[in-house]
Design a protein around this motif. Structure first.
Motif, PDB file in Angstrom:
ATOM      1  N   SER A   1      38.145  -3.707  78.148  1.00 28.96           N
ATOM      2  CA  SER A   1      39.362  -2.907  77.998  1.00 28.96           C
ATOM      3  C   SER A   1      40.421  -3.780  77.342  1.00 28.96           C
ATOM      4  CB  SER A   1      39.872  -2.394  79.350  1.00 28.96           C
ATOM      5  OG  SER A   1      40.225  -3.474  80.201  1.00 28.96           O
ATOM      6  N   GLY A   2      41.410  -3.149  76.718  1.00 30.57           N
ATOM      7  CA  GLY A   2      42.433  -3.922  76.033  1.00 30.57           C
ATOM      8  C   GLY A   2      41.815  -4.741  74.917  1.00 30.57           C
ATOM      9  N   THR A   3      42.104  -6.024  74.891  1.00 27.52           N
ATOM     10  CA  THR A   3      41.560  -6.920  73.868  1.00 27.52           C
ATOM     11  C   THR A   3      40.293  -7.580  74.403  1.00 27.52           C
ATOM     12  OG1 THR A   3      43.767  -7.314  72.964  1.00 27.52           O
ATOM     13  CG2 THR A   3      42.055  -8.884  72.381  1.00 27.52           C
ATOM     14  N   ALA A   4      39.147  -7.004  74.051  1.00 31.00           N
ATOM     15  CA  ALA A   4      37.873  -7.496  74.560  1.00 31.00           C
ATOM     16  C   ALA A   4      37.323  -8.635  73.719  1.00 31.00           C
ATOM     17  CB  ALA A   4      36.853  -6.361  74.618  1.00 31.00           C
ATOM     18  N   LEU A   5      37.881  -8.822  72.514  1.00 31.35           N
ATOM     19  CA  LEU A   5      37.394  -9.861  71.605  1.00 31.35           C
ATOM     20  C   LEU A   5      38.555 -10.761  71.208  1.00 31.35           C
ATOM     21  CD1 LEU A   5      35.166 -11.040  69.745  1.00 31.35           C
ATOM     22  CD2 LEU A   5      35.861  -9.344  68.034  1.00 31.35           C
ATOM     23  N   SER A   6      38.375 -12.071  71.399  1.00 34.51           N
ATOM     24  CA  SER A   6      39.396 -13.047  71.025  1.00 34.51           C
ATOM     25  C   SER A   6      38.735 -14.131  70.183  1.00 34.51           C
ATOM     26  CB  SER A   6      40.041 -13.656  72.271  1.00 34.51           C
ATOM     27  OG  SER A   6      40.995 -14.636  71.918  1.00 34.51           O
ATOM     28  N   VAL A   7      39.208 -14.289  68.935  1.00 32.43           N
ATOM     29  CA  VAL A   7      38.559 -15.208  68.008  1.00 32.43           C
ATOM     30  C   VAL A   7      39.560 -16.249  67.517  1.00 32.43           C
ATOM     31  CG1 VAL A   7      37.333 -15.439  65.822  1.00 32.43           C
ATOM     32  CG2 VAL A   7      36.895 -13.460  67.289  1.00 32.43           C
ATOM     33  N   SER A   8      39.355 -17.495  67.898  1.00 33.48           N
ATOM     34  CA  SER A   8      40.113 -18.614  67.353  1.00 33.48           C
ATOM     35  C   SER A   8      39.232 -19.473  66.450  1.00 33.48           C
ATOM     36  CB  SER A   8      40.685 -19.477  68.483  1.00 33.48           C
ATOM     37  OG  SER A   8      41.583 -18.732  69.279  1.00 33.48           O
ATOM     38  N   GLY A   9      37.919 -19.308  66.571  1.00 31.47           N
ATOM     39  CA  GLY A   9      36.971 -20.032  65.742  1.00 31.47           C
ATOM     40  C   GLY A   9      36.602 -19.226  64.509  1.00 31.47           C
ATOM     41  N   THR A  10      35.320 -19.290  64.121  1.00 26.42           N
ATOM     42  CA  THR A  10      34.839 -18.600  62.924  1.00 26.42           C
ATOM     43  C   THR A  10      33.751 -17.608  63.298  1.00 26.42           C
ATOM     44  OG1 THR A  10      35.309 -20.523  61.539  1.00 26.42           O
ATOM     45  CG2 THR A  10      33.763 -18.892  60.666  1.00 26.42           C
ATOM     46  N   MET A  11      33.934 -16.355  62.895  1.00 27.05           N
ATOM     47  CA  MET A  11      32.919 -15.331  63.114  1.00 27.05           C
ATOM     48  C   MET A  11      32.392 -14.871  61.764  1.00 27.05           C
ATOM     49  SD  MET A  11      33.113 -11.741  65.249  1.00 27.05           S
ATOM     50  CE  MET A  11      33.043 -12.572  66.832  1.00 27.05           C
ATOM     51  N   LEU A  12      31.083 -15.021  61.552  1.00 29.50           N
ATOM     52  CA  LEU A  12      30.449 -14.599  60.310  1.00 29.50           C
ATOM     53  C   LEU A  12      29.933 -13.178  60.496  1.00 29.50           C
ATOM     54  CD1 LEU A  12      28.489 -17.908  59.562  1.00 29.50           C
ATOM     55  CD2 LEU A  12      30.786 -17.243  58.787  1.00 29.50           C
ATOM     56  N   THR A  13      30.453 -12.246  59.708  1.00 28.43           N
ATOM     57  CA  THR A  13      30.201 -10.826  59.959  1.00 28.43           C
ATOM     58  C   THR A  13      29.415 -10.125  58.861  1.00 28.43           C
ATOM     59  OG1 THR A  13      32.324 -10.260  58.949  1.00 28.43           O
ATOM     60  CG2 THR A  13      32.311 -10.616  61.335  1.00 28.43           C
ATOM     61  N   ALA A  14      28.991 -10.825  57.818  1.00 32.00           N
ATOM     62  CA  ALA A  14      28.321 -10.181  56.690  1.00 32.00           C
ATOM     63  C   ALA A  14      27.111  -9.371  57.152  1.00 32.00           C
ATOM     64  CB  ALA A  14      27.884 -11.230  55.674  1.00 32.00           C
ATOM     65  N   GLY A  15      27.066  -8.099  56.750  1.00 32.03           N
ATOM     66  CA  GLY A  15      25.942  -7.232  57.071  1.00 32.03           C
ATOM     67  C   GLY A  15      25.919  -6.735  58.495  1.00 32.03           C
ATOM     68  N   SER A  16      26.922  -7.096  59.299  1.00 30.80           N
ATOM     69  CA  SER A  16      26.908  -6.779  60.721  1.00 30.80           C
ATOM     70  C   SER A  16      27.861  -5.635  61.067  1.00 30.80           C
ATOM     71  CB  SER A  16      27.289  -8.018  61.540  1.00 30.80           C
ATOM     72  OG  SER A  16      26.361  -9.053  61.335  1.00 30.80           O
ATOM     73  N   THR A  17      27.686  -5.128  62.283  1.00 34.29           N
ATOM     74  CA  THR A  17      28.537  -4.060  62.815  1.00 34.29           C
ATOM     75  C   THR A  17      29.177  -4.534  64.109  1.00 34.29           C
ATOM     76  OG1 THR A  17      27.145  -2.318  61.867  1.00 34.29           O
ATOM     77  CG2 THR A  17      28.596  -1.693  63.691  1.00 34.29           C
TER      78      THR A  17
ATOM     79  N   ALA B   1      38.418 -22.251  69.214  1.00 33.56           N
ATOM     80  CA  ALA B   1      38.643 -22.987  67.968  1.00 33.56           C
ATOM     81  C   ALA B   1      37.534 -24.013  67.764  1.00 33.56           C
ATOM     82  CB  ALA B   1      40.004 -23.666  68.010  1.00 33.56           C
ATOM     83  N   GLY B   2      37.046 -24.103  66.517  1.00 25.25           N
ATOM     84  CA  GLY B   2      36.006 -25.059  66.181  1.00 25.25           C
ATOM     85  C   GLY B   2      34.594 -24.527  66.338  1.00 25.25           C
ATOM     86  N   SER B   3      34.454 -23.371  67.000  1.00 25.83           N
ATOM     87  CA  SER B   3      33.115 -22.797  67.200  1.00 25.83           C
ATOM     88  C   SER B   3      32.803 -21.792  66.099  1.00 25.83           C
ATOM     89  CB  SER B   3      33.016 -22.127  68.569  1.00 25.83           C
ATOM     90  OG  SER B   3      34.002 -21.111  68.680  1.00 25.83           O
ATOM     91  N   ILE B   4      31.510 -21.545  65.859  1.00 26.99           N
ATOM     92  CA  ILE B   4      31.060 -20.604  64.836  1.00 26.99           C
ATOM     93  C   ILE B   4      30.041 -19.653  65.464  1.00 26.99           C
ATOM     94  CG2 ILE B   4      29.884 -20.329  62.618  1.00 26.99           C
ATOM     95  CD1 ILE B   4      30.778 -23.156  61.894  1.00 26.99           C
ATOM     96  N   LEU B   5      30.248 -18.355  65.257  1.00 26.02           N
ATOM     97  CA  LEU B   5      29.292 -17.350  65.703  1.00 26.02           C
ATOM     98  C   LEU B   5      28.862 -16.526  64.495  1.00 26.02           C
ATOM     99  CD1 LEU B   5      27.720 -15.756  67.832  1.00 26.02           C
ATOM    100  CD2 LEU B   5      29.780 -14.358  68.190  1.00 26.02           C
ATOM    101  N   ASP B   6      27.561 -16.569  64.193  1.00 30.63           N
ATOM    102  CA  ASP B   6      26.990 -15.793  63.093  1.00 30.63           C
ATOM    103  C   ASP B   6      26.380 -14.524  63.687  1.00 30.63           C
ATOM    104  OD1 ASP B   6      25.715 -14.750  60.911  1.00 30.63           O
ATOM    105  OD2 ASP B   6      24.537 -16.539  60.454  1.00 30.63           O
TER     106      ASP B   6
END
Length: 215
Positions: free
Chosen positions: A31-47, A15-20
């Motif tokens: 395996s299972g849930t490899a990604l956990s996001v409580s902050g902000t992930m900017l995904t425009a144009g990304s895969t 929480a509070g972090s940003i990843l562009d």
């Protein structure tokens, strides 16, 4: 900010972090849930690519998926309904719908490879598009190719993989379509229904015929 494509076994965004993602590819091979996001992930144009050898869960909360690639030899399992705006690629392993709804938004397109498809005894993929006089149009890449000189208007294309039971008691292959056009009279439409050989359900391919219902 990602400066190049990068692979993680597990990634937690607090929480509070940003990843562009910066139009790059983020690969996950845990395996299972490899990604956990409580902050902000900017995904425009990304895969975001699920790339591993163990079953992974998809989607993750607080992630807006633009482009997604399924490249996991063990497969991926849906754990929630999801909407995707861009390209959906299935290149390795199956994607189990697991009773969930996978929505392709207005500009989303599905690309599958032989033997690597969506599966599941419940759940479905769906897209809604304005369709006018289509010519062999594969709507959203879902595999239902439609031709007609008519204006279908706003049309919902739904694809599922549960086995349908026909009136005579015969079983169908592991794929069906439900197509609901806004304008549904005098269409004189032609449908080509695609399927993967893995969906034959033990049936002899040369003896397949199309079953349709209007209700």
């Amino acid at each position: 900010k990602l400066l190049s494509d990068h692979q993680f076994k597990y990634l937690t965004l607090n929480a509070g972090s940003i990843l562009d993602l910066n139009s790059k590819t983020l690969k996950l091979n845990g395996s299972g849930t490899a990604l956990s996001v409580s902050g902000t992930m900017l995904t425009a144009g990304s895969t975001i690519e699920y790339n591993g050898t163990a079953v992974q869960n998809f989607p993750q909360a607080n992630v807006n998926y633009e482009n997604v690639k399924f490249n996991d030899t063990a497969g991926v399992v849906l754990v929630d309904n999801v909407s995707v705006t861009g390209l959906i690629e299935v290149t390795n392993g199956d994607v189990n719908l697991n009773g969930k709804i996978f929505t392709l938004l207005a500009n989303a397109t599905l690309s599958e490879t032989p033997g690597n498809t969506f599966t599941g005894t419940s759940g479905y993929l769906v897209t809604t598009r304005n369709i006018n006089a289509p010519n062999n149009l594969n709507v959203g890449g879902l595999g239902a190719l439609i031709t007609t000189s008519s204006n279908l208007g706003l049309t919902e294309i739904k694809r599922g993989h549960s086995v349908q039971t026909l009136p005579a008691g015969n079983l169908a292959i592991r794929r069906y379509y439900a197509i609901k056009p806004f304008n549904n009279s005098d269409l004189n439409a032609t449908l080509i229904m695609s399927y993967d050989p893995s969906e034959l359900n033990g049936l002899e391919e040369s003896k397949l015929s199309l079953f349709k219902s209007t209700n």
